[in-house]
Design a protein around this motif. Structure first.
Motif, PDB file in Angstrom:
ATOM      1  N   SER A  53       0.806  -1.506   0.000  1.00 42.70           N
ATOM      2  CA  SER A  53       0.140  -0.173  -0.048  1.00 42.70           C
ATOM      3  C   SER A  53       0.974   1.248   0.000  1.00 42.70           C
ATOM      4  O   SER A  53       0.570   2.276  -0.603  1.00 42.70           O
ATOM      5  N   VAL A  54       1.876   1.194   0.678  1.00 39.10           N
ATOM      6  CA  VAL A  54       2.974   2.518   0.688  1.00 39.10           C
ATOM      7  C   VAL A  54       3.479   2.480  -0.769  1.00 39.10           C
ATOM      8  O   VAL A  54       3.734   3.727  -1.001  1.00 39.10           O
ATOM      9  N   TYR A  55       3.977   1.424  -1.225  1.00 36.08           N
ATOM     10  CA  TYR A  55       4.238   1.736  -2.551  1.00 36.08           C
ATOM     11  C   TYR A  55       3.352   2.290  -3.770  1.00 36.08           C
ATOM     12  O   TYR A  55       3.789   2.985  -4.497  1.00 36.08           O
ATOM     13  N   LEU A  56       2.257   1.537  -3.507  1.00 36.45           N
ATOM     14  CA  LEU A  56       1.236   2.102  -4.591  1.00 36.45           C
ATOM     15  C   LEU A  56       0.876   3.703  -4.020  1.00 36.45           C
ATOM     16  O   LEU A  56       0.703   4.304  -4.911  1.00 36.45           O
ATOM     17  N   ALA A  57       0.800   4.094  -3.003  1.00 36.93           N
ATOM     18  CA  ALA A  57       0.537   5.333  -2.482  1.00 36.93           C
ATOM     19  C   ALA A  57       1.703   6.195  -3.051  1.00 36.93           C
ATOM     20  O   ALA A  57       1.404   7.443  -3.741  1.00 36.93           O
ATOM     21  N   ALA A  58       3.032   5.840  -2.830  1.00 32.43           N
ATOM     22  CA  ALA A  58       3.999   6.622  -3.329  1.00 32.43           C
ATOM     23  C   ALA A  58       3.925   6.843  -4.957  1.00 32.43           C
ATOM     24  O   ALA A  58       4.429   7.990  -5.572  1.00 32.43           O
ATOM     25  N   TRP A  59       3.733   5.773  -5.603  1.00 37.92           N
ATOM     26  CA  TRP A  59       3.656   5.596  -7.054  1.00 37.92           C
ATOM     27  C   TRP A  59       2.553   6.729  -7.469  1.00 37.92           C
ATOM     28  O   TRP A  59       2.778   7.428  -8.386  1.00 37.92           O
ATOM     29  N   ALA A  60       1.296   6.525  -6.961  1.00 41.28           N
ATOM     30  CA  ALA A  60       0.087   7.601  -7.155  1.00 41.28           C
ATOM     31  C   ALA A  60       0.735   8.805  -6.982  1.00 41.28           C
ATOM     32  O   ALA A  60       0.454   9.710  -7.827  1.00 41.28           O
ATOM     33  N   LEU A  61       1.089   9.394  -5.858  1.00 36.46           N
ATOM     34  CA  LEU A  61       1.726  10.586  -5.370  1.00 36.46           C
ATOM     35  C   LEU A  61       2.645  10.908  -6.428  1.00 36.46           C
ATOM     36  O   LEU A  61       2.672  12.199  -6.747  1.00 36.46           O
ATOM     37  N   LEU A  62       3.550  10.320  -6.476  1.00 36.74           N
ATOM     38  CA  LEU A  62       4.831  10.642  -7.673  1.00 36.74           C
ATOM     39  C   LEU A  62       4.150  11.100  -8.888  1.00 36.74           C
ATOM     40  O   LEU A  62       4.524  12.291  -9.505  1.00 36.74           O
ATOM     41  N   HIS A  63       3.087  10.420  -9.548  1.00 35.74           N
ATOM     42  CA  HIS A  63       2.637  10.811 -10.786  1.00 35.74           C
ATOM     43  C   HIS A  63       1.603  11.926 -10.818  1.00 35.74           C
ATOM     44  O   HIS A  63       1.465  12.515 -11.483  1.00 35.74           O
ATOM     45  N   ALA A  64       1.040  12.094  -9.623  1.00 36.89           N
ATOM     46  CA  ALA A  64      -0.074  13.220  -9.524  1.00 36.89           C
ATOM     47  C   ALA A  64       0.704  14.518  -9.082  1.00 36.89           C
ATOM     48  O   ALA A  64       0.083  15.357  -9.459  1.00 36.89           O
ATOM     49  N   VAL A  65       1.293  14.531  -8.024  1.00 36.65           N
ATOM     50  CA  VAL A  65       1.964  15.739  -7.536  1.00 36.65           C
ATOM     51  C   VAL A  65       3.402  15.969  -7.536  1.00 36.65           C
ATOM     52  O   VAL A  65       3.736  16.881  -6.904  1.00 36.65           O
ATOM     53  N   GLY A  66       3.992  15.013  -7.903  1.00 38.50           N
ATOM     54  CA  GLY A  66       5.537  15.125  -8.062  1.00 38.50           C
ATOM     55  C   GLY A  66       6.362  14.282  -6.811  1.00 38.50           C
ATOM     56  O   GLY A  66       5.715  13.856  -5.769  1.00 38.50           O
ATOM     57  N   GLU A  67       7.634  14.396  -6.966  1.00 39.93           N
ATOM     58  CA  GLU A  67       8.465  13.467  -6.079  1.00 39.93           C
ATOM     59  C   GLU A  67       8.535  13.962  -4.678  1.00 39.93           C
ATOM     60  O   GLU A  67       8.496  13.461  -3.720  1.00 39.93           O
ATOM     61  N   SER A  68       8.706  15.495  -4.629  1.00 42.30           N
ATOM     62  CA  SER A  68       8.675  16.157  -3.217  1.00 42.30           C
ATOM     63  C   SER A  68       7.354  16.032  -2.472  1.00 42.30           C
ATOM     64  O   SER A  68       7.819  15.587  -1.345  1.00 42.30           O
TER      65      SER A  68
END
Length: 71
Positions: free
Chosen positions: A22-37
């Motif tokens: 779930s953490v990996y998927l959340a990070a992936w979604a956030l990375l694509h939606a709002v960026g790495e920071s």
């Protein structure tokens, strides 16, 4: 081609396995939606005290490794 990481993404579809799925998927979604920071900040916020840096680096390296493997 199988990904060497616990998560796999192709286009706008991602999957993950293991206790941090779930953490990996959340990070992936956030990375694509709002960026790495923003993704790093969210993962750091949820990570256990004393392990924040290690968790953020582990998660982000797995998520970005999937992105790099597609290139």
């Amino acid at each position: 081609m199988l990904s060497p990481t616990p998560n796999h993404a192709e286009g706008s579809i991602a999957t993950a396995g293991g206790c941090l799925a779930s953490v990996y998927l959340a990070a992936w979604a956030l990375l694509h939606a709002v960026g790495e920071s923003a993704a790093r900040a969210a993962i750091e916020y949820a990570a256990p005290v004393g392990e924040k840096h290690e968790v953020v680096e582990r998660v982000m390296s797995a998520v970005t490794a999937t992105k790099a493997a597609r290139r």
